[in-house]
Structures are given as C-alpha cells and as structure tokens.
Design an enzyme around this catalytic site. Structure first.
Site, PDB file in Angstrom:
ATOM      1  N   ASP A 151       0.850  -1.195   0.000  1.00  0.00           N
ATOM      2  CA  ASP A 151       0.000   0.000   0.000  1.00  0.00           C
ATOM      3  C   ASP A 151       0.883   1.241   0.000  1.00  0.00           C
ATOM      4  OD1 ASP A 151      -2.410  -1.419   0.084  1.00  0.00           O
ATOM      5  OD2 ASP A 151      -2.319  -1.580   2.262  1.00  0.00           O
ATOM      6  N   ASP A 185      -7.052  -1.170  -4.502  1.00  0.00           N
ATOM      7  CA  ASP A 185      -8.095  -0.836  -3.528  1.00  0.00           C
ATOM      8  C   ASP A 185      -9.001   0.277  -4.045  1.00  0.00           C
ATOM      9  OD1 ASP A 185      -6.922  -2.644  -1.759  1.00  0.00           O
ATOM     10  OD2 ASP A 185      -5.733  -1.096  -0.761  1.00  0.00           O
TER      11      ASP A 185
END
Length: 224
Positions: A151, A185
């Site tokens: 991420d 995401d």
C-alpha cells in the site's frame, strides 16, 4: 445475429483491456515503491497527499480479518466468481457502464491477489533500512499465497488534535482520512460505490433472480 456477436466481442475486449490496464498500473506502482522505498518511508507530494510505503496481511485499506491463507483463498474464490459473473453479463449484453465497473472491481481484486501469490516468492523482505530486491523465484520472504499487499497512497486531509475536554480521546492526534491504500483498492472501492449509486436496478435484479431460484422448488412442490 452477427451484429450481436460483434457487440459482444467488443465488450469482451473492453473488459480485457480495462483489467489489463489497471493491473499494469497497479503492479508498476507497487513494484516501484517496494524496490525504491524502505518500509514506512514517506514522500510528501502535498500537505494532504503522501506516498507512504506499508505492507499488510489483510484486506483493503490495511484491514486484517482472519488468517492469511484464508484471505488468499477467499480472494481466489472471489476472483473466479466475479469473472464468471462478468462472462454471464457479457452474454446477456449488459450495459457498458455496468461492465466497466465490474471490470474495475475484478482488476482490483486480481491486483491484490497477485501480491499475495507472488511477492513473497519474488522479493526479499522490506525493512525500515533497506528497500526490497528481486530474488530468485521461490527464495523470497514468504511461501506461495503468503505474500504481503503493498500500500502507498495516504491522504491526511485533516491533521489536528482532539480538544482536551473530550472524553477518552482528549489530547490525542486525529487524522481524517487515515487509511493507506493502493491503486487496486481504489478501483474496488470506486467500482462498488458507483454500482450502488448508478446500477441499483442491476443489483436488485440479482437479488430478485436469486429469490426466484430459492422459491422455485417450493412452488413445484405446491403444484404437485
């Protein structure tokens, strides 16, 4: 009939291209971050936007639910099920926008699944003092399906401190929007939200058809 086949072929290629493009962008970003940044390193793009490298074992936005192997298997099942559903929608000539959003969700799911499947096999571990490096396949930091998701997008839109008079949280730091996420995401989230806003008819049709299938056996028994 030929025109219908051509339309379906165009939609198939559209889905393939969308999924491919999202996967390329997602993986390029992740690999660049993983091989050029140390764990928890942050690059300030603006006061409200940072590239901050973290890894997580769980779901989107750093959530961790259940065991790692369970989550990886769940992702595989979800990708397979969504792929089959998109194929059915292609055969039924679903609306283009609906297919675009489904493709975004599918690509996002595949993007994070690739991290779990292969990153542990292809990279050594990222640390706070050293960026990861590509290693011989199978000699990485984790076995198959046990890799960690990369991420990097962090949007601390508001950074402040709770007033001292507030119970429990008084004096503590507060950050609005604190989750750190990746491109995969983002596509899943945007796709799901847009489906509920613009394609509730299609979603309600799924629920109605499921209810019909559940009611059919009892209807037949009553008739007999």
């Amino acid at each position: 009939m030929d025109s219908q086949k051509q339309d379906m072929r165009k939609q198939v290629w559209m889905v393939v291209l969308i999924v491919f493009a999202i996967l390329v962008i997602d993986q390029v970003l992740k690999i660049w971050v993983k091989t050029n940044m140390t764990l928890h390193e942050s690059i300030d793009i603006a006061s409200w936007f940072k590239i901050t490298f973290i890894e997580n074992n769980g779901m989107a936005f750093g959530m961790e639910i259940g065991s790692k192997i369970f989550l990886s298997v769940f992702r595989i099942v979800a990708v397979a099920g969504l792929s089959y559903y998109i194929w059915l929608q292609l055969r039924e000539r679903a609306r283009t926008g609906y297919l675009v959003l489904l493709s975004m969700i599918l690509a996002g799911a595949i993007g994070n699944l690739l991290d779990c499947m292969f990153y542990g096999l292809c990279f050594n571990a990222s640390t706070s003092v050293r960026a990861a490096e590509v290693v011989s396949f199978g000699h990485g930091y984790a076995p198959f399906l046990m890799g960690r998701v990369v991420d990097m997008f962090y949007f601390p839109l508001i950074e402040t401190t709770w007033p001292d008079w507030m119970p429990v949280v008084g004096g503590q730091d507060f950050v609005f929007f604190s989750p750190i996420f990746n491109f995969a995401d983002a596509n899943v989230s945007v796709g799901v939200i847009a489906l509920f806003i613009f394609y509730r008819k299609e979603l309600s049709h799924i629920s109605f058809r499921k209810q019909q299938e559940e009611d059919t056996p009892s209807d037949v028994e009553e008739q007999n």
